[in-house]
Design a protein around this motif. Sequence first.
Motif, PDB file in Angstrom:
ATOM      1  N   ILE A  24      -8.537   0.075   6.415  1.00 26.92           N
ATOM      2  CA  ILE A  24      -7.844   0.836   5.294  1.00 26.92           C
ATOM      3  C   ILE A  24      -8.808   1.768   4.840  1.00 26.92           C
ATOM      4  O   ILE A  24      -9.884   1.462   4.213  1.00 26.92           O
ATOM      5  N   THR A  25      -8.908   3.295   5.370  1.00 29.47           N
ATOM      6  CA  THR A  25      -9.603   4.416   4.807  1.00 29.47           C
ATOM      7  C   THR A  25      -8.867   4.839   3.619  1.00 29.47           C
ATOM      8  O   THR A  25      -7.859   5.359   3.923  1.00 29.47           O
ATOM      9  N   ARG A  26      -9.662   5.228   2.674  1.00 35.99           N
ATOM     10  CA  ARG A  26      -9.300   6.156   1.636  1.00 35.99           C
ATOM     11  C   ARG A  26      -9.059   7.538   2.016  1.00 35.99           C
ATOM     12  O   ARG A  26     -10.301   8.135   2.374  1.00 35.99           O
ATOM     13  N   ALA A  27      -8.034   8.114   1.857  1.00 34.70           N
ATOM     14  CA  ALA A  27      -7.739   9.567   2.457  1.00 34.70           C
ATOM     15  C   ALA A  27      -8.204  10.599   1.280  1.00 34.70           C
ATOM     16  O   ALA A  27      -8.619  10.108   0.020  1.00 34.70           O
ATOM     17  N   ALA A  28      -8.500  11.861   2.017  1.00 31.33           N
ATOM     18  CA  ALA A  28      -8.867  12.928   1.079  1.00 31.33           C
ATOM     19  C   ALA A  28      -7.846  13.213   0.061  1.00 31.33           C
ATOM     20  O   ALA A  28      -6.704  13.223   0.010  1.00 31.33           O
ATOM     21  N   GLY A  38       0.492   7.982   0.715  1.00 30.67           N
ATOM     22  CA  GLY A  38      -0.649   9.149   1.380  1.00 30.67           C
ATOM     23  C   GLY A  38      -1.896   9.187   0.864  1.00 30.67           C
ATOM     24  O   GLY A  38      -2.701   9.965   1.103  1.00 30.67           O
ATOM     25  N   ALA A  39      -2.373   8.030   0.344  1.00 32.90           N
ATOM     26  CA  ALA A  39      -3.890   8.005  -0.147  1.00 32.90           C
ATOM     27  C   ALA A  39      -4.534   7.093   0.703  1.00 32.90           C
ATOM     28  O   ALA A  39      -5.754   6.664   0.454  1.00 32.90           O
ATOM     29  N   PHE A  70       0.780  -1.175  -0.168  1.00 36.91           N
ATOM     30  CA  PHE A  70       0.013   0.100   0.115  1.00 36.91           C
ATOM     31  C   PHE A  70       1.012   1.364   0.148  1.00 36.91           C
ATOM     32  O   PHE A  70       0.580   2.231  -0.625  1.00 36.91           O
ATOM     33  N   ASN A  71       1.774   1.169   1.028  1.00 32.53           N
ATOM     34  CA  ASN A  71       2.883   2.468   1.014  1.00 32.53           C
ATOM     35  C   ASN A  71       3.701   2.647  -0.559  1.00 32.53           C
ATOM     36  O   ASN A  71       3.713   3.950  -0.853  1.00 32.53           O
TER      37      ASN A  71
END
Length: 82
Positions: free
Chosen positions: A78-82, A60-61, A54-55
């Motif tokens: 695992i949350t999708r970031a803004a 950062g996503a 993921f990294n």
Amino acid sequence: MSACNASETFIDVRRILPRMHRHPLIFAAFEALKQSEALVLVNDHEPWPLLYQFNVRHPGAFVWHYEEEGPDVWRFRITRAA
């Protein structure tokens, strides 16, 4: 794969065989998420290889949060970031 509620998807990866299909399924589910939606995953081992991928693939996503940390079950969001 099943839905927990409107903003998260639940996947018990312990049930996905063969194991080589797990990460592609997880990444496909993550990439289908909208901003602030989440995957809740249950695994039978420490998910360090997945976190590393993921990294690399989505720096950062996402936000990674452990809800349960072994020794037999790991549950994480695992949350999708803004």
